[in-house]
Enzyme design. Sequence first.
Site, PDB file in Angstrom:
ATOM      1  N   CYS A  83       0.821  -1.213   0.000  1.00 61.09           N
ATOM      2  CA  CYS A  83       0.000   0.000   0.000  1.00 61.09           C
ATOM      3  C   CYS A  83       0.854   1.262   0.000  1.00 61.09           C
ATOM      4  O   CYS A  83       0.334   2.359  -0.201  1.00 61.09           O
ATOM      5  CB  CYS A  83      -0.925   0.018   1.214  1.00 61.09           C
ATOM      6  SG  CYS A  83      -1.918  -1.460   1.414  1.00 61.09           S
ATOM      7  N   HIS A 335      -8.891   5.021  -0.975  1.00 58.75           N
ATOM      8  CA  HIS A 335      -7.582   4.379  -0.841  1.00 58.75           C
ATOM      9  C   HIS A 335      -7.342   3.389  -1.985  1.00 58.75           C
ATOM     10  O   HIS A 335      -7.387   2.178  -1.788  1.00 58.75           O
ATOM     11  CB  HIS A 335      -7.518   3.669   0.517  1.00 58.75           C
ATOM     12  CG  HIS A 335      -6.235   2.968   0.808  1.00 58.75           C
ATOM     13  ND1 HIS A 335      -5.010   3.375   0.306  1.00 58.75           N
ATOM     14  CD2 HIS A 335      -5.979   1.858   1.569  1.00 58.75           C
ATOM     15  CE1 HIS A 335      -4.061   2.558   0.750  1.00 58.75           C
ATOM     16  NE2 HIS A 335      -4.619   1.626   1.496  1.00 58.75           N
TER      17      HIS A 335
END
Length: 388
Positions: A83, A335
Site C-alpha cells: 500500500c 484508498h
Amino acid sequence: MEKPVIIGAGMVPVGEHWRVSLRDMATEALLNAMDDAGIDKVDSLYVGNMASGSFIEQENLGALIADWAGLGHIPAVKIEAACGSGGAAVQEGAKAVMVGLEDVVAVVGVEKMTDAWPTDATRYLGYAADAEYELFHGASFVALNALIMRLYMKTYGYTEEDLAYFSVNAHRNGAKNPYAMFKREVSVETVLKSPYVADPIKLFDAAPMCDGAAAVIITSKEKARELGVPKDKMVELAGFWRAMDTINLANREDFLTLTAARVAAEKAYEMAGVTAKDVDFFEVHDAFTVMAALSLEAIGVAKKGEGAKLAKEGQIAIDADYPIQTMGGLKSRGHPVGATGVYQTVEAVLQLRGEAPDGIQVPDAEIGLTQNIGGTGSNITVNILRRV
C-alpha cells in the site's frame, strides 16, 4: 546535493470506475500533471502500483502506461511496496533527479480494485502481510489491524468512540474535495452504528476499496527555471526516507509502535532540516482509524498513546494545531492502494501552492508531510514537502 522540486500535479476522481481502464486512468492523471507543468515530454516514468497482476491480470505497467500515453522510448518501471507503493515511487523519481541521471521524471500512482470480487480483493490486499505465517492461517489484512486496534484501546483506555473522531475529521474535509470518493460528512453516531467488518473495526473505521490515479512531475530547480516554471508553482521535496519493520506482526518488538514510520520520519526531518513542530499539515495513512493514531505518534506529533487524544480534542482539524487528512485522507478521498502515496503528494502540493479547495486550505502552509504505509507497518515512506 540540490533538492528536487515538483512542478506538475494531476489526478482523477477516486471512485468505482467501472467503464474506465487502469491505463486510461493513469494516462489521464499523467497528462493532467504534464499540462500543469507546461511540458510535453519526460525522461522517465515510475509507476506506483501494488497488485495489478492480481486485480486486473496486467503487469509491466511501465511499458503499458508509457506506450498508452505516447511517451516514446523512455525508461519506465513499476515500483511495488504494498500500500506504500505510491510514496515509494515518488522517492525513486526524486532520487533519479537528485543524482542527475534524469532531468524530468513523471511519477504515476494507479490502482484498479473494483473489477475484482470483494472476497478476491480482500485476499489480494492480504498479500501485503506475511503469506506463509499470517494469511495461511486465515488472518485477513483487516483482521490484523483489528488486533492492533483492540490492543491500542485496551492498553491506553480508549473507546471505539474516541477513535471515531478520525473518521469524522476525514469526512468533514473530504466533503469539500471534488476528487474524493465520499463527499459527505459523518457524525460520531454514524461511525459507531456502522457494521463491524472485524471487531472492533467498523465499516466507517476503514478506507474503501476503489479505483484512482494521481501523478506528479519532478525535476531540479535549475531545469524548472529553464522550463519557465514560476517559483510559486514549484514545491520542494525537502526530505524523504523509507524504512522497514518485520512483515509479520508476531515478530514485532512492540505491536503499538510503527517503528518504520519513526525511523523514516527522523531521517526525513534531518534531511529537510526541520522538526515535527515546523510542519503545517500531515497527510497520514489512515487506512484504519487506529493507524492514524499510531502514525501521529510515530512521526513525533503526539506522545506514545496520545494519538487518539488529539483527534478527540479536535486538534487535527484544518484550523487546529495539527491538521491531518486535509482533503479527506484514505477514509473519505479513498484508498486506491498503489496510488495513495501519490494522491497524498498531489494534495500536499496543492496545499503548499495555496490551491486547495475552499474550506480545506491550510492557512499560510509552508511545510507538509506525507506518510504512506505498506503492510501493517512493514514498509513506510515519509516525504516532507516545502514551498519554494
